[in-house]
Design a protein around this motif. Structure first.
Motif, PDB file in Angstrom:
ATOM      1  N   CYS A 112     -37.721  -3.890  22.742  1.00 46.46           N
ATOM      2  CA  CYS A 112     -38.109  -2.504  22.435  1.00 46.46           C
ATOM      3  C   CYS A 112     -37.195  -1.902  21.373  1.00 46.46           C
ATOM      4  O   CYS A 112     -37.445  -0.792  20.918  1.00 46.46           O
ATOM      5  CB  CYS A 112     -38.064  -1.635  23.687  1.00 46.46           C
ATOM      6  SG  CYS A 112     -39.180  -2.152  24.994  1.00 46.46           S
ATOM      7  N   GLN A 136     -36.365   1.832  27.242  1.00 53.37           N
ATOM      8  CA  GLN A 136     -37.763   2.087  26.877  1.00 53.37           C
ATOM      9  C   GLN A 136     -38.609   1.435  27.967  1.00 53.37           C
ATOM     10  O   GLN A 136     -38.862   2.050  28.992  1.00 53.37           O
ATOM     11  CB  GLN A 136     -38.075   1.576  25.478  1.00 53.37           C
ATOM     12  CG  GLN A 136     -39.469   2.013  25.031  1.00 53.37           C
ATOM     13  CD  GLN A 136     -39.686   1.854  23.550  1.00 53.37           C
ATOM     14  OE1 GLN A 136     -38.798   2.131  22.737  1.00 53.37           O
ATOM     15  NE2 GLN A 136     -40.878   1.410  23.185  1.00 53.37           N
ATOM     16  N   CYS A 154     -35.017  -5.279  29.807  1.00 58.32           N
ATOM     17  CA  CYS A 154     -33.748  -5.913  29.425  1.00 58.32           C
ATOM     18  C   CYS A 154     -32.535  -5.167  29.964  1.00 58.32           C
ATOM     19  O   CYS A 154     -31.405  -5.656  29.840  1.00 58.32           O
ATOM     20  CB  CYS A 154     -33.631  -5.981  27.908  1.00 58.32           C
ATOM     21  SG  CYS A 154     -33.294  -4.351  27.162  1.00 58.32           S
ATOM     22  N   THR A 166     -33.860  -0.891  21.558  1.00 55.50           N
ATOM     23  CA  THR A 166     -33.051   0.269  21.987  1.00 55.50           C
ATOM     24  C   THR A 166     -31.579   0.128  21.588  1.00 55.50           C
ATOM     25  O   THR A 166     -30.723   0.814  22.140  1.00 55.50           O
ATOM     26  CB  THR A 166     -33.126   0.453  23.520  1.00 55.50           C
ATOM     27  OG1 THR A 166     -32.555  -0.701  24.169  1.00 55.50           O
ATOM     28  CG2 THR A 166     -34.556   0.638  23.993  1.00 55.50           C
ATOM     29  N   GLY A 172     -37.509  -0.959  29.845  1.00 53.90           N
ATOM     30  CA  GLY A 172     -36.526  -1.159  30.905  1.00 53.90           C
ATOM     31  C   GLY A 172     -36.217  -2.610  31.236  1.00 53.90           C
ATOM     32  O   GLY A 172     -35.219  -2.889  31.896  1.00 53.90           O
TER      33      GLY A 172
HETATM   34  S1  FES Z   1     -36.067  -1.613  26.880  1.00 53.02           S
HETATM   35 FE1  FES Z   1     -37.789  -2.934  26.641  1.00 53.02          FE
HETATM   36  S2  FES Z   1     -36.891  -4.888  26.260  1.00 53.02           S
HETATM   37 FE2  FES Z   1     -35.221  -3.525  26.200  1.00 53.02          FE
END
Ligand code: FES
Ligand code: FES
Length: 152
Positions: free
Chosen positions: A134, A98, A102, A136, A100
């Motif tokens: 986020c 999302q 992490c 994911t 990105g």
């Molecule tokens: S994609 Fe946003 S913190 Fe993991």
């Protein structure tokens, strides 16, 4: 200042730094390798996850002195030239990220997991401690299973 020599992503490098400087700052600030992210600095978020001699490690709490003579791999060193690692391919297929932030750490943690455990169960995947704010996690799990299948 002392000098430390180690291998990063296939190249031998020597840096001058205080012995207790965390490897994350050596990578990001001295070497310009910014794939490993800074989230917490205290080994909790795992955003900085990279590999030391092929094992997952967290450079935010690893002094540069501990890496001397060893091999460090970051997300930048995962692909083989133009050939992405199967875990990276799975991440793209599943469209995991999302924001990105992490994701380099998630991918490096996954590669380390699959190296030891080519067929991880849901419980094995749950043991990955990398935080994604986020949320994911569902797609991460799907991509890990897809990567495991494509590598098996
Ligand atoms: S994609 Fe946003 S913190 Fe993991
Ligand atoms: S920055 Fe959070 S574990 Fe390294």
């Amino acid at each position: 200042m002392p000098a430390f020599t180690f291998t990063v992503n296939g190249s031998s490098v020597t840096v001058e730094a205080p012995a207790d400087l965390p490897m994350l700052w050596v990578l990001r600030d001295l070497l310009g390798i910014t794939g490993p992210k800074y989230g917490c600095g205290v080994d909790v978020c795992k955003a900085c996850t990279s590999h030391l001699d092929g094992e997952a490690f967290n450079p935010c709490v690893t002094p540069v002195a501990d890496c001397a003579g060893r091999t460090v791999t970051t997300i930048e060193g995962l692909a083989d030239g133009d050939q992405l690692h199967p875990v990276q391919e799975a991440w793209l297929d599943v469209d995991v990220p999302q924001c990105g932030f992490c994701q380099p750490g998630q991918i490096m943690a996954t590669v380390a997991l699959l190296r030891h455990n080519p067929n991880p169960t849901d419980a094995d995947i749950d043991a990955i401690a990398n935080i994604c704010r986020c949320g994911t996690y569902v797609r991460i799990r799907q991509a890990i299973k897809q990567a495991a299948q494509s590598m098996g």
